[in-house]
Each structure stands twice: as structure tokens, then as C-alpha cells.
Design a protein around this motif. Structure first.
Motif, mmCIF file in Angstrom:
data_model
loop_
_atom_site.group_PDB
_atom_site.id
_atom_site.type_symbol
_atom_site.label_atom_id
_atom_site.label_comp_id
_atom_site.label_asym_id
_atom_site.label_seq_id
_atom_site.Cartn_x
_atom_site.Cartn_y
_atom_site.Cartn_z
ATOM 1 N N GLU A 140 0.910 -1.114 0.048
ATOM 2 C CA GLU A 140 -0.041 0.061 0.091
ATOM 3 C C GLU A 140 0.990 1.344 -0.098
ATOM 4 N N SER A 141 1.809 1.383 1.006
ATOM 5 C CA SER A 141 2.738 2.427 0.917
ATOM 6 C C SER A 141 3.555 2.549 -0.402
ATOM 7 N N LEU A 142 3.874 1.443 -1.021
ATOM 8 C CA LEU A 142 4.671 1.555 -2.338
ATOM 9 C C LEU A 142 3.780 2.221 -3.432
ATOM 10 N N SER A 143 2.496 1.831 -3.569
ATOM 11 C CA SER A 143 1.483 2.473 -4.331
ATOM 12 C C SER A 143 1.337 4.019 -3.864
ATOM 13 N N LEU A 144 1.383 4.400 -2.642
ATOM 14 C CA LEU A 144 1.424 5.869 -2.349
ATOM 15 C C LEU A 144 2.664 6.553 -2.958
ATOM 16 N N LEU A 185 -10.436 -6.113 -12.498
ATOM 17 C CA LEU A 185 -10.500 -4.620 -12.987
ATOM 18 C C LEU A 185 -10.491 -3.666 -11.696
ATOM 19 N N ASP A 186 -10.990 -3.766 -10.498
ATOM 20 C CA ASP A 186 -10.944 -2.858 -9.632
ATOM 21 C C ASP A 186 -9.409 -2.519 -9.219
ATOM 22 N N VAL A 187 -8.585 -3.642 -9.034
ATOM 23 C CA VAL A 187 -6.985 -2.991 -8.912
ATOM 24 C C VAL A 187 -6.502 -2.360 -10.009
ATOM 25 N N LEU A 188 -6.817 -2.816 -11.041
ATOM 26 C CA LEU A 188 -6.491 -2.009 -12.194
ATOM 27 C C LEU A 188 -6.706 -0.832 -12.645
ATOM 28 N N ALA A 189 -8.139 -0.412 -12.145
ATOM 29 C CA ALA A 189 -8.653 0.785 -12.001
ATOM 30 C C ALA A 189 -8.012 1.743 -11.054
ATOM 31 N N GLN A 190 -7.836 1.139 -9.806
ATOM 32 C CA GLN A 190 -7.078 1.972 -8.688
ATOM 33 C C GLN A 190 -5.696 2.300 -9.484
ATOM 34 N N HIS A 191 -5.060 1.355 -9.934
ATOM 35 C CA HIS A 191 -3.731 1.397 -10.452
ATOM 36 C C HIS A 191 -3.637 2.658 -11.551
ATOM 37 N N LEU A 192 -4.632 2.776 -12.313
ATOM 38 C CA LEU A 192 -4.667 3.690 -13.184
ATOM 39 C C LEU A 192 -4.720 5.162 -12.694
ATOM 40 N N VAL A 193 -5.533 5.280 -11.645
ATOM 41 C CA VAL A 193 -5.697 6.632 -10.826
ATOM 42 C C VAL A 193 -4.016 6.910 -10.436
ATOM 43 N N MET A 237 -1.579 9.998 -11.126
ATOM 44 C CA MET A 237 -1.041 11.127 -10.265
ATOM 45 C C MET A 237 0.215 10.931 -10.518
ATOM 46 N N GLY A 238 0.957 9.927 -10.446
ATOM 47 C CA GLY A 238 2.337 9.696 -10.364
ATOM 48 C C GLY A 238 3.162 10.082 -11.729
ATOM 49 N N GLY A 239 2.813 11.186 -12.286
ATOM 50 C CA GLY A 239 3.443 11.623 -13.479
ATOM 51 C C GLY A 239 2.499 11.580 -14.907
ATOM 52 N N LEU A 255 -6.410 13.844 -3.467
ATOM 53 C CA LEU A 255 -6.518 13.288 -1.695
ATOM 54 C C LEU A 255 -7.384 12.312 -1.549
ATOM 55 N N ARG A 256 -8.565 12.228 -2.102
ATOM 56 C CA ARG A 256 -9.341 11.172 -1.928
ATOM 57 C C ARG A 256 -8.710 9.569 -2.206
ATOM 58 N N HIS A 257 -8.076 9.715 -3.266
ATOM 59 C CA HIS A 257 -7.379 8.594 -3.963
ATOM 60 C C HIS A 257 -6.497 8.076 -2.855
ATOM 61 N N ARG A 258 -5.630 8.960 -2.425
ATOM 62 C CA ARG A 258 -4.413 8.675 -1.702
ATOM 63 C C ARG A 258 -5.103 8.141 -0.309
ATOM 64 N N LEU A 259 -6.135 8.699 0.501
ATOM 65 C CA LEU A 259 -6.376 8.320 1.621
ATOM 66 C C LEU A 259 -7.270 6.962 1.609
ATOM 67 N N ASN A 260 -7.736 6.432 0.375
ATOM 68 C CA ASN A 260 -8.320 5.096 0.149
ATOM 69 C C ASN A 260 -7.621 4.190 -0.721
ATOM 70 N N ILE A 261 -6.388 4.403 -0.821
ATOM 71 C CA ILE A 261 -5.582 3.454 -1.661
ATOM 72 C C ILE A 261 -5.385 2.144 -1.038
ATOM 73 N N GLY A 262 -5.256 0.998 -1.788
ATOM 74 C CA GLY A 262 -4.916 -0.365 -1.204
ATOM 75 C C GLY A 262 -5.823 -1.356 -1.611
ATOM 76 N N ALA A 263 -5.602 -2.788 -1.514
ATOM 77 C CA ALA A 263 -6.525 -3.796 -1.848
ATOM 78 C C ALA A 263 -7.075 -4.452 -0.584
ATOM 79 N N ILE A 264 -6.894 -3.862 0.608
ATOM 80 C CA ILE A 264 -7.422 -4.568 1.699
ATOM 81 C C ILE A 264 -8.535 -4.023 2.203
ATOM 82 N N VAL A 265 -9.764 -4.800 2.116
ATOM 83 C CA VAL A 265 -11.166 -4.442 2.401
ATOM 84 C C VAL A 265 -11.518 -5.239 3.618
ATOM 85 N N SER A 266 -12.178 -4.565 4.567
ATOM 86 C CA SER A 266 -12.612 -5.268 5.805
ATOM 87 C C SER A 266 -13.975 -4.645 6.041
#
Length: 821
Positions: free
Chosen positions: A135-139, A398-406, A410-412, A477-488
Motif C-alpha cells: 500500500e505504501s509503495l503504491s502511495l 479490474l478493481d485493482v487495475l482501475a485503482q492503479h490507473l488513478v 497522479m504519478g506523472g 487526496l481522496r484516492h491517496r486516503l483510500n488506496i490499497g486492496a485490503i477491504v474489511s
């Protein structure tokens, strides 16, 4: 002037100071890393994997001027990250002392627990070595200057690769690695694990479908002892949970006999209950028997880990939160309460004891019912034969891929064709279709065809040069605060009133059933609820007794590997082979099962029928695991209803399932048609018809919608409740089903329901195997030992605790009387 010593001499002196000698596999890794080769290292727990890879990077860069972020170390857990940093720091400090002229490695830790000031300092001046989580690597990849930040990167290490390989966090890691390799084509990547089945597949997933690399296996003869606590009076009629508590005195004796013990349970609720049982027998252990699980506050877990490291704790009752490679040298014994459900998990937990080269690792299984004696014997047989479960990567979520696209937006930013080629360099997405790719682009650009009118879903848009970027700072900002693939499941913080210590979290649904004054056990304490405000349950110390929280997702299905070995163990028992202590203890159950019915074998499918006052029972034993049995039971009930309309009660466990019909059924005559194997596609369609698949998929969709950024859990201090999240995702689900049935996330929810939750592929394989076996259908006069736990499971679902216990005791008395006759 100081003379630089030879790298090999420095390493030799380091090992000599610790009383060690380098293993051949460590030397192999050092040579390969120095040559710029990537790979996967597979070695037993506590054999020195960390030193092999860390010193390999140090050795390879000894003659170079190290600057910027050079070594990235990815771990699955925050606790493991902190422990890894300590271990790496000690080794690097020792080497730098031995060779004062060697490059100085600065070290940094970046996880969800890293303070904002530490993160800011790391941004200004990246450390040489950074230990982080997926998660932190994605950030980090979402930073505008991400490519510059990683411009000096030479090595990436992924620790405990087995823990990530088969889930969406592993997919997130694959995508991050593909991005880093694009920026740094010569990047050296190494993975480490101790409990992998298919090593070549694991290496391919780590390095990409076209990535070349080495497979290094440590051929070490580390002594491993696996045994079982045998109950004084094993029961002939097992049922889950019944025997477990009776084993507490023996567990206490084992803890007493050793300096430090880890007591593993499979669920957080079990951990809470077992600590209570231990302290009832030994109240003087209040301060030296702790509890550790993932719902406890970070401060609570850290305190337990520190005390365990220095040997201040007699025992820790824990869950998978302590499965991974945290180094607790004082731990001498591991106890496993109940079945480990898999061979790899048992090996992983065994490695928590004797966690150093040359030391003995020992795990002792504590059966919670008599059939787990057979599971224990089967697990030991599987380990002797080298049979360990394989893990495979999810395919194109596709959910993980969509998150990665965002994240990349953001990363360039990105050019779609370039990023598609990069994404397809992962095993997870190597077969990603052009259609799915276009759908993802449309989804992150405007929310797909149904949401294009809403600005909040225009997250990534192309600029004049065709580069897709995130322009809206609020959405970033919203994306950074909710990034990751852990859902509980939505949780409620438990905190002492009025604003005291935070203890951890329980599920919102548990607290919703409570009122002020109600008591419950949590974090090893009896607590009384004072009030609930803003998703925080304020509590005070309680007295007397109380409930124990139940967390969703606690039940793990029996693995195929262990299930197959269990059937083979029962087959050997049918031929008289009960030589092991576990099988001798289970002999009363086995002999009675043979007397009243039969034992399952790899060549036969055991079915039992019974007529009782409740109706007509069918018991079937495919040994395919709880999830597959739920689908199988529903499918066969649906097929039976096509033959003659009726309603059925269903009960399942890891060994088989029961169907109970109130109306007359000739189960034996109907069985060949009921278990007929069709194509995978036809089976899938039948399962969908046999279950309320739409409602099950709706629940699955909530998690997918969160990962994809369709719904958010909220902002710090403004977290959404489970009801709010479910309402939001359900609204999207209904809209998509009505207006956008081809929606990629909708289709993914249905696919994951079938592939993961109901395990349709394993269900279909079970049907195929069932048809290849000889049907052994036995008409019972009374409930058999294998059927009893299924009847008990059905009673548990429909009766109160008091009524359930009374009915079970009456049934047991009748059955035992018949068995003794």
C-alpha cells in the motif's frame, strides 16, 4: 588511511562473530545478485533468507558510491516491516563497523504507521534502504515526481512472497514492480518464501511472464517436529468446538513446560476465548499470557511483540497476525488449536519456533474434535511427502487495475498504449483483453456510460498531448486516503471512556446489537459498553461474564492438498494401518464408522442415507472444503427439486454436506443424476440458478467498489459505517444491473463470487472426481460418526445455545448407547 577489506572477508567476520557459517544457498544468492540476476529464494523459516538477500545487495554495491533510494524491501505486514528494519539495521551496522570505508546505508521505514514528519524527511532525502508495504509503495508511485524518486533504485526484495502471491495485494505488487522495471530496466528483483508449492509459477508471477531469473532452493536439514496432543478420551462422535475446551489443561501443561509458547488459533474470536480458558485454569498468568490479533490497536500489538522478543511472556494466544517472519528467538514451542486447514500454514507457524539456523522448530496440534486427529496425521504425511499447496495469482481484477490507473495518473501520468504494454508484463494481466482495457480507461475517465454526468468520477483525463493525468486535487487526496486492496467490514473503535486508551476494533454489526451496560470480552479484557458515538464504542472495565465478538471471514476452508491426504489416510485406516499416535487415538471413531457405514477412499464416493423423524437425510463426503460443499449442496438440492419439487435444509463442513428433505426422497436412486458432471460452464450456470447469486454478488460488489474507488470509506475522523457503504455500493449495483449490465465491476463481482466464495472450479473438479469414483451408498440405521458433525452444524444454526447443547447431549447419549450395545 583506512584500507577497505574484501567483501567476502567482511561477511565472513560478521558470521564468525555470530557463531555462524554461510550456507551454500546464501553464497549462491550473493553471486547471482552481484551478477545482476533476479530470482526467487525458497528456504525454511529461520535459515537466513534475509541475510542472503540483504548482504547480496550490500556485496554487489560495495565498490560503488550509494546514493538515493537503492534497495526497496516490500513486506506484507507493518509488524514484519518494523522487525525487518531492525534485523537489516543490525547487519548493516556490523558490516560498516568491520569496514569503515564501505558506503554508508541510510535506512527508512514507510508504512501506515510512519509519521507525517518522517514521510516528509524521506521525501526530501530518500534513504538508501526503504522497508515498506504494498500500500505504501503504491502511495509512493502516486507522487508527481515518482520516477525521479526511484531513479537510483537497483534492487527490490519482496519478503514472504507466498503471503501476497494469491491475492489482490499481490496483484497490486505485480503492477508496482512492472512500473519500476519500466523506469529501471536493469532492476534486480528477488522474492523470498518458505512455504510455496509450485516454485516455478511463483517465480514467474514475481518476475513477470517474460522475466528471466534464478530459482534458489536451500537444501537444509532443519529439524522439524510435528506432533499432536492426544485427548484422554477421544470421542466417537465429533463436533466442532466440543473437544477444544477439554484440551485446555493439557495446553496449560505444555505452556508450563516451556519458556515461551505461541498458541495459534484460526480466528480472532477463538483467540479471545482461549485466553479466557487459560486464565481460568491459571489466574496467576494474567500478566504473562497475552493476546495478539489483527483487530487489536497497533500499540497493543507492539507491546506484545516487544515483550515476546525479550522473553517476558510465557505465552501469546494469537492468529495469523503472527504467522509471518517476525523473529521471536525466545519462542520454543508452537501450539495449533484446531486444524491448520492447510499444509503450508502449518509449516509457516511451525517456523515461529526455533527461528534461527540450527535450532529445532516444533509445532504441536491440539485437536478441537476427533476428526482433527485424522487431519493431524494427514498433515504430517503430506509434509513427509513434500506436498504443499500452490498459490496462483488472481486473473485480471479490474478493481485493482482501475485503482492503479488513478495512481499512475497522479504519478506523472501515462500514455494508454505504453501503460497497457506495461500492465501486460504482469502474470495477473498478461491476458487482459483490449475490451477490458478500454472499459477501465472509460471508467477512470468518466465513470463509464452511467456516471459520465458526475464530476467526481472524472478522475483521470487526457491533456493536450494525450497524457492521462489526475488534475483535481480533491480527487487526488481522496484516492491517496483510500488506496490499497485490503477491504474489511466496517469496524468500530473500542476505547476506554471518556477519552482513554484505544484497544482496537470490533465489527460494527456486533456493537449494533449491544446496549449500554452490556459486557463483552476483547483484547483479553472484560469490558462494559458505556456509549457509542462516531463509530467509537466507549467502554469501562467490566465484571462477571460477557459475549465474545465474532468477526466475519473467520472460517478457512480445508485445502485440497490436506483434504486429499486425509482421504488417503482414511483409506489406509480402512486396511488396518493405524500406526500413528493420532490414528490410534481416532480408532474408536474409525472402527464405528466402518461398523455402521464405511470409510471414504480415493476410489469410492461415500454417500449415506437416513430416515428420521425430521425427514429424509442425504450425507455426501466429497472432501472438497466448506466453500465448494456449500455450492455442491445448493446445486444438488436444486437438481433434486427439478426431479420433484420440495424444500431442503442444508448443512456443510470441510468433509461433506447434508441435505434434509421433509418430503419422501429416494436419495439412493436419484444420486447418479444428482451428481452428474457437466461442463464447467454448465455447472457455473446451474450454481447461479441454485443460489440467490444476485444478492451474494451484491455483497461482493461492495468490496470491489471500494478498491476501484467507486465508493470511499471516508476521510480521517469521518469514516463511513457499514450501512452507509453497503447502501452506496448497492445503489451502484442496482443502477449498473439495470442500465449497464456489461459493467466490468459488475461482471467481476459475479466472477469472484463463483471463483472465490463458492469455488466453482473446485466444485466442478469435485463433481468430476465424484463421478470417476465408485458410488458407495449406505442406508444408515442411525447417525454415523461422519454424519454427526453435520447434524450438529444444522442444529447450531437453528437453536439457541442452551437448546443446542441440550439436544446434542441427548443425541450423543443415544448414539453412544447404541455404539456400546
Amino acid at each position: 588511511m583506512l584500507e577497505r577489506i574484501d567483501a567476502a572477508d567482511a561477511v565472513a567476520q560478521l558470521f564468525k562473530a555470530r557463531g555462524w557459517r554461510p550456507f551454500d544457498f546464501q553464497k549462491d544468492v550473493w553471486a547471482r545478485m552481484a551478477a545482476g540476476e533476479s530470482g526467487l529464494l525458497h528456504a525454511t523459516t529461520g535459515s537466513g533468507k534475509t541475510l542472503a538477500v540483504a548482504l547480496g545487495a550490500w556485496h554487489a554495491l560495495l565498490q560503488e558510491e550509494v546514493q538515493g533510494l537503492t534497495l526497496l524491501w516490500v513486506t506484507p505486514m507493518r509488524a514484519l516491516a518494523a522487525d525487518t528494519m531492525r534485523a537489516l539495521g543490525e547487519a548493516l551496522d556490523a558490516l560498516e563497523t568491520l569496514d569503515p570505508t564501505s558506503p554508508r546505508w541510510t535506512r527508512g521505514l514507510r508504512t501506515g504507521d510512519t509519521s507525517s514528519s518522517q514521510r516528509a524527511a524521506q521525501s526530501r532525502k530518500p534513504p538508501t534502504l526503504l522497508v515498506t508495504t504494498p500500500e505504501s509503495l503504491s502511495l509512493l508511485l502516486s507522487r508527481e515526481n515518482a520516477q525521479d524518486y526511484f531513479s537510483h533504485l537497483r534492487f527490490v526484495v519482496v519478503d514472504e512472497w507466498h503471503e501476497l502471491l494469491g491475492n489482490k495485494r499481490g496483484v497490486q505488487t505485480q503492477l508496482a514492480l512492472a512500473r519500476l522495471r519500466r523506469w529501471r530496466p536493469g532492476l534486480v528483483t528477488w522474492g523470498m518464501s518458505a512455504t510455496l508449492g509450485d516454485l516455478q509459477a511463483a517465480k514467474r508471477t514475481l518476475l513477470g511472464p517474460r522475466g528471466a531469473g534464478a530459482l534458489v532452493e536451500a537444501r537444509l536439514k532443519k529439524k522439524l517436529i510435528i506432533d499432536t496432543l492426544i485427548p484422554d478420551a477421544p470421542e466417537r462422535f465429533p463436533w466442532a468446538g466440543h473437544l477444544g475446551v477439554k484440551m485446555a489443561p493439557q495446553v496449560v501443561a505444555e505452556i508450563e513446560a516451556h519458556k515461551s509458547t505461541l498458541v495459534f488459533t484460526n480466528t480472532r474470536a477463538q483467540a479471545e476465548l482461549w485466553r479466557q480458558h487459560l486464565l481460568r485454569l491459571r489466574p496467576d498468568w494474567e500478566d504473562c499470557v497475552a493476546i495478539h490479533h489483527g483487530s487489536l490497536a497497533q500499540e497493543e500489538r507492539d507491546a506484545v511483540e516487544r515483550a515476546l522478543k525479550v522473553g517476558d511472556l510465557k505465552a501469546v494466544v494469537c492468529t495469523s497476525s503472527l504467522d509471518l517472519g517476525v523473529d521471536f528467538l525466545p519462542v520454543e514451542r508452537v501450539l495449533q488449536i484446531g486444524s491448520p486447514k492447510g499444509v503450508a500454514r502449518l509449516l509457516q507457524r511451525a517456523g515461529r519456533s526455533g527461528h534461527a539456523p540450527g535450532r529445532v522448530s516444533r509445532v504441536t496440534m491440539v485437536p478441537s474434535h476427533s476428526l482433527e486427529l485424522v487431519e493431524s496425521a494427514a498433515a504430517q504425511a503430506a509434509i513427509r511427502r513434500g506436498r504443499v499447496e500452490s498459490r496462483v495469482s488472481p486473473v485480471a481484477p479490474l478493481d485493482v487495475l482501475a485503482q492503479h490507473l488513478v495512481t499512475v495518473g497522479m504519478g506523472g501520468g501515462f500514455l494508454p498504449d505504453d501503460l497497457l504494454a506495461e500492465v501486460r508484463e504482469t502474470v495477473a494481466y498478461e491476458t487482459l483483453s483490449d475490451e477490458s482495457w478500454r472499459w477501465c480507461l472509460d471508467f477512470v475517465r468518466q465513470g463509464g456510460p452511467t456516471l459520465r454526468a458526475y464530476p467526481d468520477y472524472r478522475r483521470v483525463v487526457p491533456d493536450a498531448k494525450g497524457v492521462w493525468r489526475v488534475r483535481d486535487k480533491r480527487l487526488a487526496l481522496r484516492h491517496r486516503l483510500n488506496i490499497g486492496a485490503i477491504v474489511s467490514d466496517a469496524s468500530v473503535m473500542v476505547q476506554y471512556a471518556p477519552r482513554g486508551q484505544k484497544l482496537g476494533t470490533v465489527e460494527e454489526s456486533f456493537v449494533a446489537r449491544m446496549k449500554p451496560g452490556d459486557k463483552f470480552w476483547f483484547a483479553g479484557r472484560l469490558l462494559e459498553l458505556v456509549s457509542v458515538r462516531d463509530l467509537t464504542a466507549f467502554v469501562k472495565k467490566g465484571a462477571g461474564g460477557g459475549a465474545t465478538p465474532r468477526w466475519m471471514g473467520g472460517r478457512m476452508p480445508l485445502s485440497t492438498t490436506l483434504a486429499d491426504e486425509m482421504v488417503e489416510t482414511l483409506a489406509r485406516a480402512a486396511e488396518g494401518d493405524i500406526a500413528s499416535p493420532e490414528m490410534r487415538a481416532a480408532a474408536p471413531l474409525i472402527k464405528l464408522q466402518q461398523r455402521w457405514s464405511a470409510l471414504p477412499t480415493p476410489q469410492t464416493l461415500l454417500a449415506e442415507t437416513l430416515k428420521s423423524r425430521e425427514g429424509w437425510h442425504l450425507f455426501l463426503y466429497p472432501f472438497a472444503g466448506r466453500n465448494a460443499h456449500l455450492g455442491l449442496a445448493s446445486l444438488i438440492a436444486w437438481r433434486a427439486a427439478q426431479i420433484a419439487p420440495g424444500t431442503f435444509s442444508i448443512a456443510v463442513n470441510d468433509y461433506g454436506f447434508e441435505l434434509l428433505s421433509a418430503g419422501a426422497r429416494d436419495w439412493a436412486a436419484d444420486l447418479p443424476r444428482l451428481i452428474a458432471a457437466h461442463s464447467l460452464g454448465a455447472t457455473r450456470d446451474e450454481v447461479v440458478q441454485s443460489l440467490n447469486a444476485a444478492e451474494l454478488a451484491r455483497r461482493r460488489f461492495r468490496d470491489i467498489a471500494q478498491i476501484a474507488g467507486l465508493v470511499i470509506t471516508g476521510y480521517p475522523g469521518e469514516r463511513k459505517s457499514a450501512r452507509q457503504l453497503q447502501a452506496s455500493s448497492s445503489l451502484f449495483y442496482d443502477v449498473f444491473r439495470k442500465y449497464d449490465p456489461e459493467n466490468g465491476l459488475l461482471q467481476q463481482a459475479e466472477r469472484e463470487l463463483l471463483e472465490d466464495e463458492l469455488d466453482v472450479r473446485r466444485l466442478h473438479e469435485a463433481l468430476t472426481r465424484m463421478n470417476a469414483r465408485r458410488l458407495d451408498c449406505v442406508a444408515l440405521r442411525r447417525c454415523s460418526p461422519l454424519a454427526f458433525p453435520l447434524i450438529a452444524e444444522r442444529f447450531r444454526e437453528s437453536l439457541s445455545t442452551e437448546s443446542f447443547n441440550a439436544r446434542i447431549e441427548r443425541l450423543l447419549a443415544q448414539l453412544n448407547s447404541a455404539a456400546d450395545a
